[in-house]
Motif scaffolding. Structure first.
Motif, PDB file in Angstrom:
ATOM      1  N   UNK A  41       1.092  -1.281   0.143  1.00 40.72           N
ATOM      2  CA  UNK A  41      -0.063   0.350  -0.032  1.00 40.72           C
ATOM      3  C   UNK A  41       0.985   1.523  -0.141  1.00 40.72           C
ATOM      4  N   UNK A  42       2.162   1.106   0.551  1.00 43.03           N
ATOM      5  CA  UNK A  42       2.649   2.386   0.603  1.00 43.03           C
ATOM      6  C   UNK A  42       4.258   1.929  -0.196  1.00 43.03           C
ATOM      7  N   UNK A  43       5.483   2.607  -0.089  1.00 44.24           N
ATOM      8  CA  UNK A  43       6.238   2.795  -0.895  1.00 44.24           C
ATOM      9  C   UNK A  43       7.049   1.579   0.205  1.00 44.24           C
ATOM     10  N   UNK A  44       8.036   0.528  -0.556  1.00 46.41           N
ATOM     11  CA  UNK A  44       8.688  -0.427   0.099  1.00 46.41           C
ATOM     12  C   UNK A  44      10.262  -0.049   0.412  1.00 46.41           C
ATOM     13  N   UNK A  45      11.303   0.283   1.904  1.00 42.57           N
ATOM     14  CA  UNK A  45      12.220   0.634   1.367  1.00 42.57           C
ATOM     15  C   UNK A  45      13.506  -0.582   1.674  1.00 42.57           C
ATOM     16  N   UNK A  46      14.417  -0.729   0.669  1.00 43.40           N
ATOM     17  CA  UNK A  46      15.542  -1.846   1.075  1.00 43.40           C
ATOM     18  C   UNK A  46      16.703  -1.065   1.717  1.00 43.40           C
ATOM     19  N   UNK A  47      17.319  -1.476   2.213  1.00 43.66           N
ATOM     20  CA  UNK A  47      19.010  -1.183   2.630  1.00 43.66           C
ATOM     21  C   UNK A  47      20.331  -2.249   2.156  1.00 43.66           C
ATOM     22  N   UNK A  48      20.414  -1.525   1.075  1.00 42.68           N
ATOM     23  CA  UNK A  48      21.688  -2.495   0.639  1.00 42.68           C
ATOM     24  C   UNK A  48      23.548  -2.189   1.231  1.00 42.68           C
ATOM     25  N   UNK A  49      24.198  -2.687   0.352  1.00 46.97           N
ATOM     26  CA  UNK A  49      25.386  -2.130   1.167  1.00 46.97           C
ATOM     27  C   UNK A  49      26.332  -2.408  -0.632  1.00 46.97           C
ATOM     28  N   UNK A  50      26.471  -0.368  -0.568  1.00 39.90           N
ATOM     29  CA  UNK A  50      27.708  -0.257  -1.617  1.00 39.90           C
ATOM     30  C   UNK A  50      28.765  -1.137  -2.243  1.00 39.90           C
ATOM     31  N   UNK A  51      28.556  -2.199  -2.899  1.00 41.69           N
ATOM     32  CA  UNK A  51      30.247  -2.698  -2.900  1.00 41.69           C
ATOM     33  C   UNK A  51      30.883  -2.401  -4.152  1.00 41.69           C
ATOM     34  N   UNK A  52      31.295  -0.979  -4.726  1.00 40.75           N
ATOM     35  CA  UNK A  52      32.061  -0.360  -5.522  1.00 40.75           C
ATOM     36  C   UNK A  52      32.372   0.709  -5.367  1.00 40.75           C
ATOM     37  N   UNK A  53      33.185   1.502  -5.875  1.00 36.90           N
ATOM     38  CA  UNK A  53      33.868   2.195  -5.652  1.00 36.90           C
ATOM     39  C   UNK A  53      32.949   3.644  -6.836  1.00 36.90           C
ATOM     40  N   UNK A  54      32.185   2.884  -7.991  1.00 37.68           N
ATOM     41  CA  UNK A  54      31.585   3.576  -8.977  1.00 37.68           C
ATOM     42  C   UNK A  54      30.757   4.744  -8.771  1.00 37.68           C
ATOM     43  N   UNK A  55      31.019   5.206  -7.254  1.00 33.87           N
ATOM     44  CA  UNK A  55      30.126   6.639  -7.177  1.00 33.87           C
ATOM     45  C   UNK A  55      30.227   7.203  -5.575  1.00 33.87           C
ATOM     46  N   UNK A  56      31.621   6.679  -5.422  1.00 33.30           N
ATOM     47  CA  UNK A  56      32.599   7.707  -4.779  1.00 33.30           C
ATOM     48  C   UNK A  56      31.563   9.220  -4.745  1.00 33.30           C
ATOM     49  N   UNK A  57      32.307   9.804  -4.179  1.00 38.86           N
ATOM     50  CA  UNK A  57      32.357   9.979  -2.990  1.00 38.86           C
ATOM     51  C   UNK A  57      31.210  10.424  -2.718  1.00 38.86           C
ATOM     52  N   UNK A  58      30.004  10.165  -3.016  1.00 38.30           N
ATOM     53  CA  UNK A  58      28.534   9.998  -2.432  1.00 38.30           C
ATOM     54  C   UNK A  58      28.357   9.005  -1.525  1.00 38.30           C
ATOM     55  N   UNK A  59      29.058   7.853  -1.903  1.00 39.67           N
ATOM     56  CA  UNK A  59      28.831   6.429  -1.593  1.00 39.67           C
ATOM     57  C   UNK A  59      30.430   5.635  -2.197  1.00 39.67           C
ATOM     58  N   UNK A  60      30.774   5.605  -0.307  1.00 41.20           N
ATOM     59  CA  UNK A  60      32.577   4.833  -0.660  1.00 41.20           C
ATOM     60  C   UNK A  60      31.918   2.938  -0.068  1.00 41.20           C
ATOM     61  N   UNK A  61      32.658   2.271  -1.023  1.00 40.33           N
ATOM     62  CA  UNK A  61      32.109   0.519  -0.382  1.00 40.33           C
ATOM     63  C   UNK A  61      32.050   0.551   0.999  1.00 40.33           C
ATOM     64  N   UNK A  62      31.045  -0.078   1.109  1.00 38.35           N
ATOM     65  CA  UNK A  62      30.726  -1.010   2.642  1.00 38.35           C
ATOM     66  C   UNK A  62      30.069   0.178   2.923  1.00 38.35           C
ATOM     67  N   UNK A  63      28.951   1.538   2.408  1.00 38.83           N
ATOM     68  CA  UNK A  63      28.418   1.800   2.854  1.00 38.83           C
ATOM     69  C   UNK A  63      27.072   1.696   2.794  1.00 38.83           C
ATOM     70  N   UNK A  64      26.073   1.550   3.342  1.00 37.71           N
ATOM     71  CA  UNK A  64      24.720   1.406   3.822  1.00 37.71           C
ATOM     72  C   UNK A  64      24.004   2.380   3.136  1.00 37.71           C
ATOM     73  N   UNK A  65      22.693   2.287   1.984  1.00 38.49           N
ATOM     74  CA  UNK A  65      22.197   2.825   0.879  1.00 38.49           C
ATOM     75  C   UNK A  65      20.919   2.092   1.235  1.00 38.49           C
ATOM     76  N   UNK A  66      20.155   3.719   1.320  1.00 35.41           N
ATOM     77  CA  UNK A  66      18.608   2.676   1.182  1.00 35.41           C
ATOM     78  C   UNK A  66      17.753   3.602   0.158  1.00 35.41           C
ATOM     79  N   UNK A  67      17.869   2.464  -0.424  1.00 37.37           N
ATOM     80  CA  UNK A  67      16.508   2.547  -1.276  1.00 37.37           C
ATOM     81  C   UNK A  67      15.248   2.967  -1.508  1.00 37.37           C
TER      82      UNK A  67
END
Length: 232
Positions: A39-65
């Protein structure tokens, strides 16, 4: 009389705390049930595996989607960080990237320049790792309608649209989006806090109720026992 009033007040407070705590806990359970049903949006928490989004996300960071509700189409905007499914690029999973341009946009990079150009204008990108190197290769792409041009924030180490010019000029269909990056969901934080608060209030109400009950029992008058008549 004063002790009686205090005992009665404790009992009223106990009932109020028990009811409030129960309603908070029940409300959170209902919220969770509705979210689980889509009924409402679901959220997932993922661990960033790579360096392609540095410096916004570092490898190992937790990101919510935000994974969206069932049947919902994502409203993607320029600058959004998205989870996409592109099997031709990443066969065994999802890829994290940033939307740089959308359908109808012309996105380009001329070697030696310090910014990309979006529709002929310099594109300000404060989020990339090295602002003096906005791309590892030159390109000039007009994005078809219904598609998007993706790049990582670590431009020198990102397998993105610039690395796949032969397939639709590196553009990706909007339907490939599986999730949008968000800050830690406020709703989840609030719901968790309310659930803890409800449990604490319920427990406090129970303790206060016991105290009030004990106090009332102590205040009961001792039964009057008639004096025994002396034996004749």
């Amino acid at each position: 009389m004063m002790e009686r009033r205090r005992g009665r007040r404790r009992g009223i407070w106990a009932i109020g705390l028990l009811v409030t705590g129960s309603l908070l806990v029940l409300g959170v359970l209902v919220y969770g049930a509705l979210a689980a049903q889509g009924t409402w949006a679901a959220y997932n928490k993922e661990i960033v595996p790579s360096q392609n989004m540095r410096p916004t996300y570092e490898p190992g960071d937790s990101a919510w989607f935000s994974m969206g509700a069932d049947g919902e189409d994502f409203e993607v905007s320029r600058g959004d960080v998205v989870l996409v499914s592109v099997p031709e690029w990443v066969p065994d999973g999802l890829m994290l990237s940033r939307v740089v341009a959308l359908g109808g946009d012309r996105i380009e990079y001329r070697r030696g320049e310090t910014t990309l150009r979006l529709n002929g204008q310099p594109l300000d990108e404060p989020y990339i790792l090295n602002r003096s190197e906005p791309s590892s290769v030159p390109f000039d792409v007009t994005v078809p309608e219904g598609r998007m041009f993706l790049m990582g924030d670590n431009r020198m180490n990102s397998a993105d649209s610039t690395m796949h010019p032969d397939a639709d000029q590196g553009t990706v269909d909007l339907s490939a989006v599986r999730g949008e990056a968000v800050a830690e969901p406020t709703g989840l934080i609030v719901a968790g806090g309310l659930q803890v608060l409800g449990a604490v209030l319920f427990l406090a109400g129970g303790v206060l109720g016991i105290v009030a009950l004990v106090a009332r029992r102590r205040q009961r008058p001792e039964p009057v026992v008639p004096a025994a008549w002396p034996a004749p």
